[in-house]
Design a protein around this motif. Structure first.
Motif, PDB file in Angstrom:
ATOM      1  N   SER A 132     -18.316  10.791  18.068  1.00  0.00           N
ATOM      2  CA  SER A 132     -19.206  10.924  16.913  1.00  0.00           C
ATOM      3  C   SER A 132     -18.936  12.231  16.163  1.00  0.00           C
ATOM      4  N   ASP A 133     -18.669  13.321  16.909  1.00  0.00           N
ATOM      5  CA  ASP A 133     -18.300  14.590  16.239  1.00  0.00           C
ATOM      6  C   ASP A 133     -17.004  14.429  15.451  1.00  0.00           C
ATOM      7  N   LEU A 134     -16.041  13.749  16.061  1.00  0.00           N
ATOM      8  CA  LEU A 134     -14.768  13.511  15.374  1.00  0.00           C
ATOM      9  C   LEU A 134     -14.984  12.687  14.106  1.00  0.00           C
ATOM     10  N   GLY A 135     -15.889  11.728  14.209  1.00  0.00           N
ATOM     11  CA  GLY A 135     -16.205  10.888  13.044  1.00  0.00           C
ATOM     12  C   GLY A 135     -16.775  11.713  11.907  1.00  0.00           C
ATOM     13  N   ILE A 136     -17.654  12.642  12.273  1.00  0.00           N
ATOM     14  CA  ILE A 136     -18.267  13.513  11.244  1.00  0.00           C
ATOM     15  C   ILE A 136     -17.188  14.382  10.589  1.00  0.00           C
ATOM     16  N   ILE A 137     -16.334  14.982  11.461  1.00  0.00           N
ATOM     17  CA  ILE A 137     -15.273  15.865  10.946  1.00  0.00           C
ATOM     18  C   ILE A 137     -14.317  15.080  10.037  1.00  0.00           C
ATOM     19  N   ALA A 138     -13.993  13.887  10.461  1.00  0.00           N
ATOM     20  CA  ALA A 138     -13.041  13.065   9.705  1.00  0.00           C
ATOM     21  C   ALA A 138     -13.537  12.804   8.280  1.00  0.00           C
ATOM     22  N   LYS A 139     -14.884  12.722   8.122  1.00  0.00           N
ATOM     23  CA  LYS A 139     -15.442  12.402   6.803  1.00  0.00           C
ATOM     24  C   LYS A 139     -15.563  13.632   5.902  1.00  0.00           C
ATOM     25  N   LEU A 140     -15.431  14.847   6.492  1.00  0.00           N
ATOM     26  CA  LEU A 140     -15.595  16.066   5.687  1.00  0.00           C
ATOM     27  C   LEU A 140     -14.411  16.263   4.752  1.00  0.00           C
ATOM     28  N   PRO A 141     -14.667  16.846   3.591  1.00  0.00           N
ATOM     29  CA  PRO A 141     -13.539  17.163   2.694  1.00  0.00           C
ATOM     30  C   PRO A 141     -12.598  18.179   3.355  1.00  0.00           C
ATOM     31  N   SER A 142     -11.332  18.147   2.964  1.00  0.00           N
ATOM     32  CA  SER A 142     -10.321  18.965   3.661  1.00  0.00           C
ATOM     33  C   SER A 142     -10.557  20.470   3.472  1.00  0.00           C
ATOM     34  N   ASP A 143     -11.302  20.846   2.425  1.00  0.00           N
ATOM     35  CA  ASP A 143     -11.532  22.290   2.226  1.00  0.00           C
ATOM     36  C   ASP A 143     -12.845  22.761   2.869  1.00  0.00           C
ATOM     37  N   GLU A 144     -13.521  21.853   3.555  1.00  0.00           N
ATOM     38  CA  GLU A 144     -14.756  22.219   4.256  1.00  0.00           C
ATOM     39  C   GLU A 144     -14.376  22.924   5.574  1.00  0.00           C
ATOM     40  N   VAL A 145     -15.048  24.055   5.833  1.00  0.00           N
ATOM     41  CA  VAL A 145     -14.733  24.779   7.067  1.00  0.00           C
ATOM     42  C   VAL A 145     -15.426  24.117   8.258  1.00  0.00           C
ATOM     43  N   VAL A 146     -14.658  23.720   9.246  1.00  0.00           N
ATOM     44  CA  VAL A 146     -15.192  23.068  10.445  1.00  0.00           C
ATOM     45  C   VAL A 146     -15.222  24.112  11.572  1.00  0.00           C
ATOM     46  N   ARG A 147     -16.346  24.098  12.324  1.00  0.00           N
ATOM     47  CA  ARG A 147     -16.454  25.055  13.443  1.00  0.00           C
ATOM     48  C   ARG A 147     -16.565  24.279  14.752  1.00  0.00           C
ATOM     49  N   CYS A 148     -16.044  24.880  15.812  1.00  0.00           N
ATOM     50  CA  CYS A 148     -16.177  24.267  17.134  1.00  0.00           C
ATOM     51  C   CYS A 148     -17.612  24.471  17.608  1.00  0.00           C
ATOM     52  N   GLU A 149     -18.227  23.410  18.116  1.00  0.00           N
ATOM     53  CA  GLU A 149     -19.621  23.510  18.569  1.00  0.00           C
ATOM     54  C   GLU A 149     -19.746  24.370  19.811  1.00  0.00           C
ATOM     55  N   GLU A 150     -18.686  24.391  20.595  1.00  0.00           N
ATOM     56  CA  GLU A 150     -18.709  25.114  21.857  1.00  0.00           C
ATOM     57  C   GLU A 150     -18.438  26.612  21.667  1.00  0.00           C
ATOM     58  N   CYS A 151     -17.293  26.935  21.046  1.00  0.00           N
ATOM     59  CA  CYS A 151     -16.901  28.343  20.973  1.00  0.00           C
ATOM     60  C   CYS A 151     -17.120  28.963  19.595  1.00  0.00           C
TER      61      CYS A 151
END
Ligand SMILES: [Zn+2]
Length: 163
Positions: A132-151
Motif C-alpha cells: 500500500s505504501d508503494l502504491g501511494i508512492i507510485a501515484k505521487l508526481p516525480s518531483d514530490e519528495v518521498v520520505r522513508c517512514e522508518e528512517c
C-alpha cells in the motif's frame, strides 16, 4: 759523547745509560699504546662506515615511502576534488529547500540523507515497503519528495524501485 770521552765519571755514565734504557722502554710502551689506539680507530672507522651505510639505506627507504605517500595523497586529493565538483554539479540543479532538507538529514543520519528505493527496499535502513505504501508512492508526481517512514531519509525513486 761517550766515545768522545767527555764523560769521565763512570757513575754519571752509568746513570746516563740507565736513563737511556728507561727512555727506550718508554718509547716502546708508547709505540704499543699508539698501535692500540690505531687498532681502535680502525674498528671505530669500520663501525662508522657500517652505520653510514645503514643510514643511507634508511634514508633511501624513507624517501621511497615518502614518494608513495605523496603520490597517494595527490591521487586522493584529485579524487576528492572530482567528487566535490560532481557534487556541486549535481546539487546546482536541486531546489534550495530540498538541499536544506537533505543537509539536515545528512547531519542527523550519519552522513546519508537520501537513499535509493530499490526492489521495494529503502537503501538507508533496509526497510521493505509494503504494497500500500508503494502504491501511494507510485501515484505521487516525480518531483514530490518521498520520505522513508522508518528512517525519515529522502527516498529516491529509481527504475528498479519495484513501483
Ligand atoms: Zn529508511
Amino acid at each position: 759523547m761517550i766515545d768522545a770521552g767527555q764523560v769521565k765519571d763512570p757513575k754519571a755514565l752509568q746513570r746516563m745509560l740507565g736513563e737511556l734504557e728507561s727512555l727506550r722502554r718508554r718509547i716502546s710502551d708508547l709505540e704499543d699504546v699508539e698501535l692500540e689506539v690505531m687498532e681502535r680507530l680502525e674498528d671505530t672507522q669500520v663501525s662508522l662506515d657500517r652505520h653510514v651505510a645503514e643510514l643511507g639505506d634508511v634514508e633511501s627507504e624513507r624517501s621511497t615511502v615518502q614518494a608513495a605517500y605523496e603520490k597517494t595523497a595527490a591521487d586522493l586529493q584529485a579524487q576528492l576534488a572530482a567528487l566535490q565538483d560532481e557534487r556541486r554539479t549535481t546539487a546546482s540543479g536541486m531546489p534550495e529547500d530540498l538541499m536544506a532538507l537533505y543537509e539536515k538529514l545528512r547531519a542527523q543520519k550519519g552522513g546519508v540523507g537520501a537513499a535509493a528505493l530499490r526492489r521495494r527496499e529503502c537503501g538507508g535502513c533496509r526497510l521493505t515497503l509494503n504494497a500500500s505504501d508503494l502504491g501511494i508512492i507510485a501515484k505521487l508526481p516525480s518531483d514530490e519528495v518521498v520520505r522513508c517512514e522508518e528512517c525519515n531519509r529522502i527516498l529516491v525513486r529509481t527504475g528498479e524501485s519495484g513501483l
